[in-house]
Every structure is written in structure tokens, then in C-alpha cells.
Write a protein that holds these residues in place. Structure first.
Motif, PDB file in Angstrom:
ATOM      1  N   TYR A 147      -0.043  -6.975  -8.578  1.00  0.00           N
ATOM      2  CA  TYR A 147      -0.641  -6.428  -7.532  1.00  0.00           C
ATOM      3  C   TYR A 147      -1.808  -7.419  -7.056  1.00  0.00           C
ATOM      4  O   TYR A 147      -2.228  -6.812  -6.044  1.00  0.00           O
ATOM      5  CB  TYR A 147      -1.338  -5.231  -8.100  1.00  0.00           C
ATOM      6  N   THR A 374      -6.592  -0.179 -13.164  1.00  0.00           N
ATOM      7  CA  THR A 374      -6.669   0.188 -11.667  1.00  0.00           C
ATOM      8  C   THR A 374      -7.893   1.258 -11.525  1.00  0.00           C
ATOM      9  O   THR A 374      -8.268   0.913 -10.216  1.00  0.00           O
ATOM     10  CB  THR A 374      -5.246   0.881 -11.415  1.00  0.00           C
ATOM     11  N   THR A 378     -11.068  -0.015  -9.014  1.00  0.00           N
ATOM     12  CA  THR A 378     -11.341   0.862  -8.040  1.00  0.00           C
ATOM     13  C   THR A 378     -13.037   1.368  -8.013  1.00  0.00           C
ATOM     14  O   THR A 378     -13.410   1.402  -7.090  1.00  0.00           O
ATOM     15  CB  THR A 378     -10.433   2.068  -7.901  1.00  0.00           C
ATOM     16  N   THR A 391      -3.419  -4.972  -4.276  1.00  0.00           N
ATOM     17  CA  THR A 391      -2.724  -3.946  -3.541  1.00  0.00           C
ATOM     18  C   THR A 391      -2.759  -2.794  -4.143  1.00  0.00           C
ATOM     19  O   THR A 391      -2.721  -1.620  -3.355  1.00  0.00           O
ATOM     20  CB  THR A 391      -1.228  -4.447  -3.270  1.00  0.00           C
ATOM     21  N   ASP A 392      -2.837  -2.518  -5.226  1.00  0.00           N
ATOM     22  CA  ASP A 392      -2.907  -1.149  -6.198  1.00  0.00           C
ATOM     23  C   ASP A 392      -4.385  -0.478  -5.943  1.00  0.00           C
ATOM     24  O   ASP A 392      -4.265   0.659  -5.517  1.00  0.00           O
ATOM     25  CB  ASP A 392      -2.492  -1.106  -7.589  1.00  0.00           C
ATOM     26  N   ALA A 394      -6.004  -1.284  -3.328  1.00  0.00           N
ATOM     27  CA  ALA A 394      -6.259  -0.888  -1.811  1.00  0.00           C
ATOM     28  C   ALA A 394      -5.684   0.149  -1.425  1.00  0.00           C
ATOM     29  O   ALA A 394      -5.954   0.830  -0.300  1.00  0.00           O
ATOM     30  CB  ALA A 394      -5.725  -2.369  -1.163  1.00  0.00           C
ATOM     31  N   ALA A 395      -4.593   0.678  -2.099  1.00  0.00           N
ATOM     32  CA  ALA A 395      -4.121   1.965  -1.809  1.00  0.00           C
ATOM     33  C   ALA A 395      -4.853   3.299  -2.378  1.00  0.00           C
ATOM     34  O   ALA A 395      -4.181   4.351  -1.977  1.00  0.00           O
ATOM     35  CB  ALA A 395      -2.516   1.842  -2.502  1.00  0.00           C
ATOM     36  N   GLN A 396      -5.628   3.117  -3.054  1.00  0.00           N
ATOM     37  CA  GLN A 396      -6.562   4.339  -3.691  1.00  0.00           C
ATOM     38  C   GLN A 396      -7.330   4.981  -2.603  1.00  0.00           C
ATOM     39  O   GLN A 396      -8.166   4.407  -1.757  1.00  0.00           O
ATOM     40  CB  GLN A 396      -7.255   3.894  -4.828  1.00  0.00           C
ATOM     41  N   TYR A 399     -10.984   3.856  -2.572  1.00  0.00           N
ATOM     42  CA  TYR A 399     -11.515   2.721  -1.844  1.00  0.00           C
ATOM     43  C   TYR A 399     -11.256   2.759  -0.461  1.00  0.00           C
ATOM     44  O   TYR A 399     -12.110   2.151   0.338  1.00  0.00           O
ATOM     45  CB  TYR A 399     -10.260   1.520  -2.533  1.00  0.00           C
ATOM     46  N   ARG A 400     -10.173   3.338   0.135  1.00  0.00           N
ATOM     47  CA  ARG A 400     -10.006   3.384   1.702  1.00  0.00           C
ATOM     48  C   ARG A 400     -10.952   4.169   1.990  1.00  0.00           C
ATOM     49  O   ARG A 400     -11.337   3.890   3.433  1.00  0.00           O
ATOM     50  CB  ARG A 400      -8.438   3.949   2.125  1.00  0.00           C
ATOM     51  N   THR A 410     -11.246  -5.834   4.590  1.00  0.00           N
ATOM     52  CA  THR A 410      -9.946  -5.939   3.624  1.00  0.00           C
ATOM     53  C   THR A 410      -8.881  -6.817   4.600  1.00  0.00           C
ATOM     54  O   THR A 410      -8.145  -7.528   4.046  1.00  0.00           O
ATOM     55  CB  THR A 410      -9.507  -4.714   3.065  1.00  0.00           C
TER      56      THR A 410
END
Length: 469
Positions: A147, A374, A378, A391-392, A394-396, A399-400, A410
Motif C-alpha cells: 500500500y 491501517t 489513519t 493508498t489504504d 488515503a481511502a479511509q 482521512y479524506r 495529497t
């Protein structure tokens, strides 16, 4: 960087109150006990060593984000392995002093901790000194390694081709600007300069139309340390046709036009009084002044700085500013003439590493995997206001949605440049700071560049340098 309280979704575990910064927080079976650091270090060779893992990290003043993160991880690990204790060893020190303390501890089996928190730019220096253990064998069997962004995997690779750490987070850099001041000065919002000239034009417009407002900060003093090298000079240099270190030739570049032009930009900024007053520019606490006071109070229009500075404006932070999300905007740092790739950003970052002289690397790796889960990464990245390297994470959603500024920074990661992670870099960086401060104070860019060339030649030797073609 972490002088704010973690948001609710970080779910930090809070240690008991009243512990001194000279304490070690020991987690045993999920319970916390405080013991003095001196006692903990004195007992490194004692009989309980086999059942204790020790983690050292930098404690930034009164900030609690890192402490809370590691303490929560220690609690989780101690519940999984109740036969083991985890000692947290916070080192309260400024950046350069922290590196020195770390190196002293790692130099002896008696004082080396089992895990250490390292800045990427010091990595090769510590590898060359024999302080760190390669971890490629561990990474090969760790599913989460896939990731990590390729550029950040390379950031923990030393000159010998081996990897020595697990990155935690990174940062990127851009131009922060105060949109209300821009509108008052008649400048467009959104604003995206194409060249250095565009940046200077905006700064001159601010100075002319908004007397009393500082147009632009670009760190340029020795007192600002690595900020001057990364947020300042190198954000200019990497936007020219020159570079600091030639990767193909494996040599430090001297006599470059880009180096001279970058010093010229610094000279122009301060000669035209487009930057902070000199007494402020020379202040080692300039960044705190800008982030905690000048931006919230509308006293500065632009600053070239990192992704993390918005953490100063969060609820409960020293520069708490509820309107920041509505007022502050970001622009990519342009290249000198608008040439490809059209923008510049630099990244630093930190990593967890295994000291070579610690005796239980397998157990330390087990703890590191919990630190780097993860969920834990996060929570930490959101609380610290940094940019993820994974990337894992960033997908949470946490985080977003953690900061309105994070998506912009980012997105810069894929085009970022890392400082040369080479053993001489800290000394080269110091030479950059001397050259930058010299022109800030009115010195000649040509003289400062000549002195830099001489200093770097003395640091690395003539055979490790090259003149720009």
C-alpha cells in the motif's frame, strides 16, 4: 507540528496526568506506569530487559499527538502480548539536538532502543554510521507494504540498496495564501502563478495596495534550519533547470545557474522588502509567529510552507482559527519560467527504524506492525495533520474528511521530490542556509554561491562534486 489536540475520531488513549517529560510511560498488560527516563536507561542491561521493548521518539514541546498515538499502540500491543512491557522514551529536544541524542543512544547496545523514530534525510547518515538494521526480509512478508507509494518506499532505501524503515507519513509544500487579503488587493482568487515572476508580481501588488501587510514569507535564515533549505531555497532550486545532486553521476552539483538564480530570488525578496522584517526573518520561532498569529490576524498574504501548518488552526490549538478553511487557499509552487513540469513540491517525512545494536529485532518488528496498522496510521496521520504515504489510509473516510486542505496536498505526492537522502546532506543543508542568509542580509548571490561551492567541496571532497555543464 503536532501542537493541537487530536480530533475525536483519533480515539487517543490518555495517560495519567502529572507525568514529567522526563518520564518513560511503561505499558504492562495494558496498564500504564511512569518511571524516570534516567532510571529506565540505567536499567537497560538489567534483568527485565528481555521482557521490555523500548520506543524512542521526538517530543515536540507540549504537543501530545505522538505521545497519544504511541501510548495507544503500546496498550494494544501489551494486551496482545501481556508478558511484554513497552517503554516509551520521549526525547524533548529541538530537531538537530534530537538527532544527536538519537545517535548517542543508538551507538551502544546498553542504550539503544528497540524502535526509533527517524527523519528520512538523516537515514543514510545513520546507516553509514552502522546505527540501523536493514528490514527487507521483514517487508517481504508484510502484506501492507504494497500500500505504500513507490516514491516513499524509495525514500527509506539507503545507498546500499537496502531498506531501513517503514515510513509513517510525509508532507508536501506549496504556497499558502490569504484569500481575503488577495481580494482586497485586487488579485484573483483562486490564484495559480505560472512563473517566479508571477509570485513576485503578486507580492509587489500586496505591498503597494495593502501597506503594513507582509507580502510573502520564504524561510531564508540559519535560525530556521531545515525550513530554509526545504521550504525556502530548494523549492526554488528544483524549479530551475539545475539540481542539487546529480543522481546519474552520483555527485553534488556546483556552479549551477539555478543555484545562483535561486539566491537571486531570495535577494530580490528582501531587498524590495517583500518578505518579513529582518528581525522576524532571523527569529527561530518565525514559523509559529506566521501560523499562530500573522495568518489568522491578516498580517501576511503568502507563505511557502508545508502541508502540516493547518494543524495550528484546529480547535484547541495554539493558533485556533475557525475561519481558516474559508480564508486560506493554496497554490502550487511554479517553476522558474513555467517550464515542465510546471510545479515544484518537496517531501520529507519520518519513519520507524530498528537500531542495529538492539537485541530483539523480531519482537520490535511485531510492535512496528501494530504501529503501522491501517487504523492506527489513519488516526495518527489525521491527528498530526500530515499527508499519508499509503493508498489504504488515503481511502479511509476519516482521512479524506479530516481536513479541507489534505486533498490538495495529497494530490501533490505523485509529483514530489525528496531531498538527497545521503550522509553528507545535513552538512550540505547547513551550507545552503548560510548562503541563503548571506543574500537575505544583503550579500552578493555570486559570492554566496562561490562560498557554498567551496564548503561543499570541503565536505564531500572534489571527487564527489561536478560543475554544471
Amino acid at each position: 507540528m503536532d501542537a493541537h489536540r487530536p480530533p475525536p475520531d483519533a480515539r487517543p488513549w490518555h495517560p495519567a496526568q502529572g507525568h514529567s517529560r522526563r518520564d518513560v510511560i511503561r505499558m504492562i498488560g495494558g496498564a500504564a506506569f511512569a518511571v524516570p527516563i534516567a532510571s529506565a536507561l540505567a536499567g537497560c542491561g538489567g534483568q527485565d530487559t528481555a521482557s521490555t521493548l523500548r520506543v524512542s521518539y521526538q517530543q515536540f514541546g507540549s504537543g501530545q499527538v505522538m505521545r497519544n498515538y504511541i501510548t495507544e499502540v503500546a496498550r494494544q500491543f501489551s494486551q496482545q502480548r501481556p508478558e511484554l512491557a513497552v517503554d516509551l522514551v520521549p526525547l524533548v529536544a529541538a530537531e538537530n539536538d534530537y538527532f544527536t541524542k538519537n545517535d548517542l543512544m543508538m551507538s551502544s547496545p546498553r542504550t539503544a532502543t528497540d524502535l526509533v523514530y527517524e527523519d528520512t534525510f538523516i537515514l543514510n547518515s545513520d546507516v553509514a554510521a552502522g546505527y540501523l538494521r536493514p528490514i527487507d526480509d521483514y517487508l517481504a512478508d508484510w502484506p501492507q507494504w504494497r500500500y505504500f507509494q513507490p516514491v516513499t518506499r524509495d525514500a527509506v532505501k539507503a545507498e546500499d540498496g537496502k531498506r531501513y524503515g517503514v515510513p509513517t507519513s510525509t508532507d508536501t509544500r506549496a504556497i499558502w495564501y490569504h484569500s481575503e487579503l488577495f481580494r482586497r488587493a485586487g488579485l484573483p482568487v483562486p490564484w495559480q502563478p505560472r512563473t517566479w515572476a508571477d509570485v513576485l508580481t503578486a507580492a509587489r501588488t500586496i505591498k503597494r495596495r495593502l501597506p503594513g501587510v507582509i507580502p510573502l514569507n520564504l524561510y531564508a535564515s540559519k535560525a530556521s534550519g531545515e525550513k530554509t533549505s526545504m521550504q525556502g531555497f530548494e523549492m526554488l532550486l528544483y524549479g530551475t533547470d539545475s539540481t542539487l545532486y546529480d543522481q546519474d553521476a552520483r555527485k553534488w552539483v556546483l556552479g549551477s545557474k539555478g543555484f545562483l538564480d535561486s539566491l537571486g530570488f531570495v535577494r530580490t525578496l528582501f531587498a524590495e522588502k517583500l518578505g518579513p522584517p529582518l528581525n522576524s526573518a532571523l527569529d527561530p520561532n518565525l514559523s509559529e509567529q506566521i501560523n499562530n498569529a500573522w495568518f489568522p490576524q491578516g498580517k501576511i498574504a503568502m507563505a511557502v510552507d508545508g502541508s502540516w501548518i493547518s494543524s495550528a488552526w484546529r480547535e484547541g490549538a495554539s493558533g485556533e482559527w475557525p475561519q481558516a478553511a474559508q480564508v486560506m487557499r493554496m497554490a502550487r509552487m511554479p517553476t522558474q519560467r513555467g517550464q515542465a513540469p510546471g510545479m515544484v513540491t518537496l517531501s520529507g517525512g519520518w519513519l520507524w527504524a530498528l537500531p542495529a545494536k538492539a537485541s530483539r529485532p523480531d519482537l520490535a518488528w511485531e510492535l512496528l506492525k501494530v504501529l503501522a496498522s491501517t487504523e492506527n496510521m489513519t488516526d495518527f496521520t489525521v491527528a498530526d495533520g500530515n499527508v499519508t504515504v499509503r493508498t489504504d489510509v488515503a481511502a479511509q473516510p476519516a482521512y479524506r474528511n479530516g481536513s479541507p486542505f489534505i486533498p490538495f496536498f495529497t494530490d501533490l505526492v505523485k509529483n514530489t521530490t525528496y531531498r538527497p537522502a545521503l550522509a553528507p546532506y545535513p552538512q550540505v543543508s547547513n551550507a545552503i542556509q548560510i548562503a541563503s542568509e548571506s543574500v537575505m542580509l544583503g550579500g552578493s548571490p555570486a559570492a554566496a554561491a562561490k562560498a557554498y561551492d567551496s564548503t561543499v567541496t570541503g565536505i564531500v571532497g572534489p571527487d564527489q562534486t561536478m560543475r554544471e555543464a
